[in-house]
Write an enzyme that holds these catalytic residues in place. Structure first.
Site, short mmCIF file in Angstrom:
data_model
loop_
_atom_site.label_atom_id
_atom_site.label_comp_id
_atom_site.label_asym_id
_atom_site.label_seq_id
_atom_site.Cartn_x
_atom_site.Cartn_y
_atom_site.Cartn_z
CB THR A 65 -0.99 0.04 1.30
OG1 THR A 65 -1.56 -1.29 1.44
CG2 THR A 65 -1.90 1.01 1.18
CG ASP A 97 -4.91 -4.00 0.40
OD1 ASP A 97 -4.14 -4.76 -0.25
OD2 ASP A 97 -5.00 -3.76 1.50
NE ARG A 150 0.74 -3.10 7.92
CZ ARG A 150 0.15 -4.03 7.12
NH1 ARG A 150 -0.41 -5.15 7.52
NH2 ARG A 150 -0.26 -3.57 5.98
#
Ligand code: ADE
Length: 335
Positions: A67, A111, A220
């Site tokens: 993303t 996504d 992340r």
């Protein structure tokens, strides 16, 4: 919804911070060197020709920056980005509405494209290929097809499960299909250092190393752990140093290899119930009450990456390293 109950994101919450941490230039984006190089050529060449860039597919385990890359492409090319996901597009009409509302040159980011239903996929093919939308109006003998001309757009899609994409869909990503790789520990340390600066957190001692080694080579996770170490240090009125990092991350149940409780349960089940394997993923899923897809796409890739698990034609095998780490005696697998 009235303006009073509109869920406005305050600029202090973690969702906002995730956006703040997102790199906005190619130089800011750390790692994935070969993907960046290919993308820059693809996008620069399209720009020079005055064309909209061709469709792009990113795949790989969660949290590696699919993303982020889509947003970065939009920023660097000065395009608008519209964001949706496979499961959010429930009906052909949803897709038709998204596509007909694009302005020329827009990027559409989808996504979890593997969760798009097959009927919708078929509508997407001509849209990707010829820039047209074929809509069937009515039913039975009076049904007719109308063809709508779409504005030129670039589809950027992301998936953790490339194997679930049909080959006609895969083949339409003419700009390229890119697999995101796990980051090196050095890259993760650089990402942590960059994020700490943005968040105004001073990491002392070896804190960034302690966070990096537990971050599963995944940005992340690294950013999430950094924020938890910051919280821990704040609440305990201490520096965000080596000690705070170790304690904060131990509290989250993450060990020095970045294994979580879920990883350990899976490996322990494999070792204790199945003698270390080989065992099929279905059996492993039943024994651990995890979904097969979660095991394959989320849990296993990192365990394979660090050499704790192997996928063999006869099933999953826990390696000697995994046995050693979890304190089990190692025996050669049965032939
Ligand atoms: N944040 C998340 N992914 C990143 C990356 N690859 N580089 C820099 N910051 C990031």
């Amino acid at each position: 919804m009235s303006s009073n109950d509109t869920p406005i994101k305050k600029n202090t919450d973690d969702g906002f911070l995730d956006v703040t941490l997102r790199p906005s230039t190619w130089d800011d984006y750390i790692g994935q060197g070969h993907i960046k190089e290919n993308l820059r050529i693809l996008l620069d060449a399209a720009k020079e020709r005055g064309h909209t860039a061709e469709h792009i597919l990113f795949y790989g385990p969660p949290g590696l920056g699919k993303t982020t890359l889509a947003h970065l492409i939009a920023k660097e090319t000065g395009r608008n980005i519209k964001v949706t996901s496979g499961p959010a597009i429930e009906r052909v009409g949803d897709l038709a509405s998204i596509l007909t509302n694009l302005t020329p040159g827009d990027i559409l980011f989808v996504d979890e494209i593997h969760r798009l239903n097959k009927m919708i996929e078929e509508v997407l093919y001509p849209a990707m290929e010829g820039g047209t939308l074929d809509i069937i109006i009515g039913k039975g003998p009076s049904a007719r097809t109308i063809q709508l001309e779409l504005p030129p757009f670039t589809l950027i899609a992301a998936t953790t499960r490339i194997s679930l994409l049909s080959s006609p869909l895969r083949s339409r990503f003419s700009g390229g299909t890119f697999r995101l790789e796990y980051y090196t520990p050095e890259e993760i340390e650089r990402i942590i250092a960059r994020s700490a600066k943005i968040l105004d957190v001073t990491l002392d001692g070896e804190a960034h190393k302690e966070i990096a080694m537990r971050s599963r080579r995944t940005p992340r996770t690294a950013n999430y752990f950094l924020k938890r170490v910051r919280d821990y240090a704040q609440v305990h009125k201490t520096e965000a140093g080596t000690d705070a990092a170790k304690k904060a991350l131990a509290l989250l149940g993450v060990d020095e290899f970045g294994l979580t409780q879920t990883d350990r349960l899976l490996l322990e089940a494999l070792i204790e119930k199945f003698g270390g394997g080989p065992v099929g993923v279905k059996t492993l899923a039943a024994a651990t009450s995890e979904e097969e897809g979660t095991i394959e796409d989320v849990i296993e890739p990192y365990l394979i990456q660090i050499g704790f698990l192997e996928r063999t034609p006869r099933g999953r095998v826990a390696t000697q390293r995994a046995h050693d780490h979890l304190g089990f005696e190692w025996k050669e697998p049965k032939e």
